[in-house]
Design a protein around this motif. Structure first.
Motif, mmCIF file in Angstrom:
data_model
loop_
_atom_site.group_PDB
_atom_site.id
_atom_site.type_symbol
_atom_site.label_atom_id
_atom_site.label_comp_id
_atom_site.label_asym_id
_atom_site.label_seq_id
_atom_site.Cartn_x
_atom_site.Cartn_y
_atom_site.Cartn_z
ATOM 1 N N LEU A 88 -4.711 -0.758 7.193
ATOM 2 C CA LEU A 88 -4.603 -0.011 5.938
ATOM 3 C C LEU A 88 -5.452 -0.633 4.828
ATOM 4 O O LEU A 88 -5.775 0.039 3.858
ATOM 5 N N ALA A 89 -5.794 -1.899 4.966
ATOM 6 C CA ALA A 89 -6.606 -2.591 3.957
ATOM 7 C C ALA A 89 -7.776 -3.285 4.656
ATOM 8 O O ALA A 89 -7.879 -4.507 4.655
ATOM 9 N N PRO A 90 -8.685 -2.501 5.248
ATOM 10 C CA PRO A 90 -9.739 -3.111 6.062
ATOM 11 C C PRO A 90 -10.714 -3.997 5.299
ATOM 12 O O PRO A 90 -11.264 -4.937 5.845
ATOM 13 N N ASP A 91 -10.922 -3.737 4.047
ATOM 14 C CA ASP A 91 -11.882 -4.529 3.266
ATOM 15 C C ASP A 91 -11.183 -5.514 2.337
ATOM 16 O O ASP A 91 -11.787 -6.017 1.391
ATOM 17 N N GLY A 92 -9.901 -5.762 2.582
ATOM 18 C CA GLY A 92 -9.156 -6.699 1.754
ATOM 19 C C GLY A 92 -8.552 -6.090 0.511
ATOM 20 O O GLY A 92 -7.766 -6.738 -0.178
ATOM 21 N N GLU A 93 -8.925 -4.852 0.184
ATOM 22 C CA GLU A 93 -8.335 -4.182 -0.975
ATOM 23 C C GLU A 93 -7.132 -3.386 -0.492
ATOM 24 O O GLU A 93 -7.241 -2.590 0.434
ATOM 25 N N LEU A 94 -5.999 -3.610 -1.120
ATOM 26 C CA LEU A 94 -4.774 -2.973 -0.667
ATOM 27 C C LEU A 94 -4.864 -1.447 -0.748
ATOM 28 O O LEU A 94 -5.449 -0.896 -1.681
ATOM 29 N N HIS A 95 -4.274 -0.807 0.236
ATOM 30 C CA HIS A 95 -4.102 0.647 0.208
ATOM 31 C C HIS A 95 -3.189 0.943 -0.988
ATOM 32 O O HIS A 95 -2.302 0.134 -1.313
ATOM 33 N N PRO A 96 -3.339 2.080 -1.656
ATOM 34 C CA PRO A 96 -2.484 2.386 -2.808
ATOM 35 C C PRO A 96 -0.977 2.282 -2.512
ATOM 36 O O PRO A 96 -0.212 1.845 -3.370
ATOM 37 N N VAL A 97 -0.549 2.643 -1.313
ATOM 38 C CA VAL A 97 0.880 2.546 -1.009
ATOM 39 C C VAL A 97 1.297 1.079 -0.857
ATOM 40 O O VAL A 97 2.403 0.703 -1.250
ATOM 41 N N GLN A 98 0.426 0.227 -0.354
ATOM 42 C CA GLN A 98 0.738 -1.196 -0.284
ATOM 43 C C GLN A 98 0.894 -1.773 -1.687
ATOM 44 O O GLN A 98 1.827 -2.536 -1.955
ATOM 45 N N GLN A 99 -0.019 -1.399 -2.586
ATOM 46 C CA GLN A 99 0.065 -1.887 -3.960
ATOM 47 C C GLN A 99 1.332 -1.380 -4.640
ATOM 48 O O GLN A 99 1.994 -2.125 -5.349
ATOM 49 N N ALA A 100 1.679 -0.126 -4.393
ATOM 50 C CA ALA A 100 2.898 0.431 -4.988
ATOM 51 C C ALA A 100 4.145 -0.286 -4.464
ATOM 52 O O ALA A 100 5.088 -0.524 -5.226
ATOM 53 N N PHE A 101 4.161 -0.640 -3.186
ATOM 54 C CA PHE A 101 5.308 -1.386 -2.646
ATOM 55 C C PHE A 101 5.426 -2.743 -3.340
ATOM 56 O O PHE A 101 6.529 -3.187 -3.650
ATOM 57 N N LEU A 102 4.305 -3.396 -3.600
ATOM 58 C CA LEU A 102 4.345 -4.668 -4.330
ATOM 59 C C LEU A 102 4.820 -4.458 -5.763
ATOM 60 O O LEU A 102 5.684 -5.186 -6.261
ATOM 61 N N ASP A 103 4.242 -3.456 -6.429
ATOM 62 C CA ASP A 103 4.589 -3.191 -7.828
ATOM 63 C C ASP A 103 6.062 -2.837 -7.996
ATOM 64 O O ASP A 103 6.678 -3.195 -8.994
ATOM 65 N N ARG A 104 6.637 -2.116 -7.048
ATOM 66 C CA ARG A 104 8.023 -1.652 -7.133
ATOM 67 C C ARG A 104 9.013 -2.556 -6.408
ATOM 68 O O ARG A 104 10.195 -2.257 -6.358
ATOM 69 N N ASP A 105 8.515 -3.658 -5.842
ATOM 70 C CA ASP A 105 9.381 -4.561 -5.083
ATOM 71 C C ASP A 105 10.161 -3.770 -4.030
ATOM 72 O O ASP A 105 11.375 -3.860 -3.923
ATOM 73 N N ALA A 106 9.410 -2.978 -3.255
ATOM 74 C CA ALA A 106 10.009 -2.035 -2.309
ATOM 75 C C ALA A 106 10.261 -2.656 -0.936
ATOM 76 O O ALA A 106 10.094 -2.016 0.090
ATOM 77 N N PHE A 107 10.647 -3.911 -0.947
ATOM 78 C CA PHE A 107 10.991 -4.577 0.307
ATOM 79 C C PHE A 107 11.873 -5.764 -0.040
ATOM 80 O O PHE A 107 11.891 -6.234 -1.178
ATOM 81 N N GLN A 108 12.630 -6.205 0.933
ATOM 82 C CA GLN A 108 13.409 -7.428 0.743
ATOM 83 C C GLN A 108 13.036 -8.408 1.841
ATOM 84 O O GLN A 108 12.188 -9.258 1.642
ATOM 85 N N CYS A 109 13.573 -8.245 3.035
ATOM 86 C CA CYS A 109 13.199 -9.179 4.105
ATOM 87 C C CYS A 109 11.797 -8.891 4.616
ATOM 88 O O CYS A 109 11.129 -9.766 5.130
ATOM 89 N N GLY A 110 11.331 -7.641 4.510
ATOM 90 C CA GLY A 110 9.983 -7.269 4.903
ATOM 91 C C GLY A 110 9.820 -6.840 6.344
ATOM 92 O O GLY A 110 8.732 -6.419 6.737
ATOM 93 N N TYR A 111 10.862 -6.932 7.149
ATOM 94 C CA TYR A 111 10.731 -6.596 8.569
ATOM 95 C C TYR A 111 10.299 -5.145 8.774
ATOM 96 O O TYR A 111 9.436 -4.860 9.584
ATOM 97 N N CYS A 112 10.887 -4.229 8.027
ATOM 98 C CA CYS A 112 10.581 -2.808 8.196
ATOM 99 C C CYS A 112 9.331 -2.370 7.442
ATOM 100 O O CYS A 112 8.829 -1.267 7.652
ATOM 101 N N THR A 113 8.818 -3.220 6.571
ATOM 102 C CA THR A 113 7.744 -2.826 5.656
ATOM 103 C C THR A 113 6.494 -2.285 6.346
ATOM 104 O O THR A 113 5.974 -1.244 5.925
ATOM 105 N N PRO A 114 5.983 -2.906 7.419
ATOM 106 C CA PRO A 114 4.791 -2.335 8.059
ATOM 107 C C PRO A 114 5.010 -0.893 8.533
ATOM 108 O O PRO A 114 4.152 -0.029 8.332
ATOM 109 N N GLY A 115 6.168 -0.630 9.136
ATOM 110 C CA GLY A 115 6.476 0.730 9.577
ATOM 111 C C GLY A 115 6.657 1.670 8.407
ATOM 112 O O GLY A 115 6.220 2.826 8.447
#
Length: 180
Positions: A88-115
């Motif tokens: 999803l981030a082939p050139d090192g720049e985060l995909h917009p959904v990856q950035q949004a997950f970081l901005d919104r703290d949309a994970f805790q343990c992170g296990y499910c995050t890739p899916g």
């Protein structure tokens, strides 16, 4: 990567494009896409959660459509293009959904995050193509154009991806941020 000739009846040669790179492997016919990714290509982003297609931790994109990698026989995907969370981030720049997950703290343990991330990218493509969900107006057709991703649409479309930590409100908010 090249591979030796398969043994008769037990293995098959498979060529896949994974995150933009072509791979040709000889695999046991019982190998799943998840095991191919993790054990043969060293891509460990997709997780083996339930191994029954019920949790979504192994979600990847196959020819642009989201799929549970634990359920897909690799030999049946010969010629397919796969995208994993690593792609999803082939050139090192985060995909917009990856950035949004970081901005919104949309994970805790992170296990499910890739899916969750791969599923969200698939949701955007499905909605843009006009594919309805169970909460879409039943009279609506794909010919009417993209489906607006309301909170109800996002929750329904992401319902196949479980989060044991319960980060759902943040996940939905992150996906909403990308749709704006």
């Amino acid at each position: 990567m090249s591979a030796a000739a398969p043994e008769s009846g037990t293995a098959s040669r498979v060529t896949l494009t994974v995150n933009g790179a072509e791979h040709t492997l000889v695999l046991d016919n019982r190998t799943t896409v998840l095991d191919l990714l993790r054990e043969h290509l060293g891509l460990t982003g997709a997780k083996k959660g339930c191994d029954h297609g019920q949790c979504g931790a192994c979600t990847v994109l196959v020819d642009g459509r989201r799929a549970n990698a634990c359920l897909l026989p690799a030999v049946a995907q010969d010629g397919a293009e796969l995208t994993t969370v690593e792609g999803l981030a082939p050139d090192g720049e985060l995909h917009p959904v990856q950035q949004a997950f970081l901005d919104r703290d949309a994970f805790q343990c992170g296990y499910c995050t890739p899916g969750q991330l791969c599923s969200a990218v698939g949701v955007f493509a499905e909605a843009a193509a006009g594919h309805p969900s169970h909460v879409t107006d039943p009279g609506r057709t794909a010919a009417q154009g993209p489906v607006e991703l309301s909170r109800a649409e996002i929750r329904e479309r992401m319902s196949g991806n479980l989060c044991r930590c319960g980060a759902y409100p943040h996940i939905v908010a992150a996906i909403e941020d990308v749709t704006r």
